[in-house]
Design a protein around this motif. Sequence first.
Motif, PDB file in Angstrom:
ATOM      1  N   PRO A   1       0.814  -1.224   0.000  1.00 11.94           N
ATOM      2  CA  PRO A   1       0.000   0.000   0.000  1.00 11.94           C
ATOM      3  C   PRO A   1       0.848   1.274   0.000  1.00 11.94           C
ATOM      4  O   PRO A   1       0.446   2.286  -0.588  1.00 11.94           O
ATOM      5  CB  PRO A   1      -0.825  -0.122   1.292  1.00 11.94           C
ATOM      6  CG  PRO A   1      -0.913  -1.581   1.540  1.00 11.94           C
ATOM      7  CD  PRO A   1       0.409  -2.133   1.096  1.00 11.94           C
TER       8      PRO A   1
ATOM      9  N   ALA B   1       2.145   1.698  -3.554  1.00  2.74           N
ATOM     10  CA  ALA B   1       1.025   2.126  -4.406  1.00  2.74           C
ATOM     11  C   ALA B   1       0.741   3.613  -4.229  1.00  2.74           C
ATOM     12  O   ALA B   1       0.502   4.335  -5.207  1.00  2.74           O
ATOM     13  CB  ALA B   1      -0.218   1.303  -4.086  1.00  2.74           C
TER      14      ALA B   1
ATOM     15  N   THR C   1      -3.854  -1.370  -4.722  1.00  2.00           N
ATOM     16  CA  THR C   1      -2.613  -2.160  -4.721  1.00  2.00           C
ATOM     17  C   THR C   1      -2.563  -3.228  -5.808  1.00  2.00           C
ATOM     18  O   THR C   1      -1.557  -3.924  -5.931  1.00  2.00           O
ATOM     19  CB  THR C   1      -2.412  -2.850  -3.357  1.00  2.00           C
ATOM     20  OG1 THR C   1      -3.510  -3.739  -3.108  1.00  2.00           O
ATOM     21  CG2 THR C   1      -2.325  -1.819  -2.242  1.00  2.00           C
TER      22      THR C   1
ATOM     23  N   THR D   1       0.223  -2.578  -8.274  1.00  2.00           N
ATOM     24  CA  THR D   1       1.483  -2.641  -7.542  1.00  2.00           C
ATOM     25  C   THR D   1       1.869  -4.079  -7.246  1.00  2.00           C
ATOM     26  O   THR D   1       3.015  -4.497  -7.472  1.00  2.00           O
ATOM     27  CB  THR D   1       1.373  -1.855  -6.221  1.00  2.00           C
ATOM     28  OG1 THR D   1       0.708  -0.617  -6.464  1.00  2.00           O
ATOM     29  CG2 THR D   1       2.736  -1.597  -5.623  1.00  2.00           C
TER      30      THR D   1
END
Length: 338
Positions: free
Chosen positions: A288, A291, A299, A302
């Motif tokens: 997170p 991201a 996320t 990512t």
Amino acid sequence: MSFQQAQDAARAWYGQLAAHDAGDAVSGPYTVAQLMEDYLKDRQSKKRKDLSHTRYTMNAHILPKLGHIDVSKLTRNKLETWRDSLAATDLDPEVMRKRQATANRIFTILKAALNFGYKHRENRIATRAAWEKISPFRQVDAPKIRHISVEECKRLIAACPPDFRKLVRAALYTGCRYSEITSLRVSAFDSAANTIHIAMSKSGKARNIALTDEGTSFFESVADGKADDDYLFTHDEGRKGGKPWGHSQQTYWMNEVCKEAKIEPAVSFHILRHTYASQLAMNKTPMPVIAAQLGHADTRMTERHYAHLGQSYVADVVRANLPSFGFESKPTLVQKSA
């Protein structure tokens, strides 16, 4: 015509009748080129983001083959034939995968414009039958994200001319895209909070990027002596001295400095963004956080690109949080009776 074609023609005809009854003038063809312009204007007014890449894709790949066609004359066969021509190749499977992935991205832009037209130009586009059932090429977007090592980063920076070196360092300190870096004004840098503010990113959302102490010192040196509204990064000398960097100017310099730094094959400027995120992932940064730094909406993107690099972090978290069940470390062998 087939039953489906007859239905589509009827919907289009009734749409024109309804528009006429409502007083909406409908005259002449509504071409794909006109639709794309309407779509871009709408996105620009609502998202207020840089659409130069979308316009380039439109001009290079959509308009040459489809621009002159009346949208009402589009068929599934026409669209699939055009889409397949973007990916056509007799080369190796990896080249085909890349071309199919590119064709998917281009077709996504066209579909977004067609869906916009269906929603907002109902007197011109009465049905989505021509495109709604066309599936993208499958399993072509396997993430094969390249990143360079810290040692390669140092060689790359050393090989850069001074003004381009600043762009490269900014990318490695922030993970920003080239367009985001070159549009930065001095006011975007907050030395008190140690952040860079990106007012408009690819997603259309603003974000604040946290800087390391080294990154903060770098931006302080770049911003020193400049007014708040000045560009942070400009050309140093020559006829472009003092002017901001333009679209795609990074490509030439990345190829040149990669040769000097002996990085083969040469990497694009965007790989610096991947390097930033990869280094964070390999150093156990939660997804997170990465991201948020990159400006991803969530996320998923990512994790798709960088989660495999953070496996040591995952392993550490599992080992720290999964309780012991009280079993012996070695199984006890049970002897079978004769």
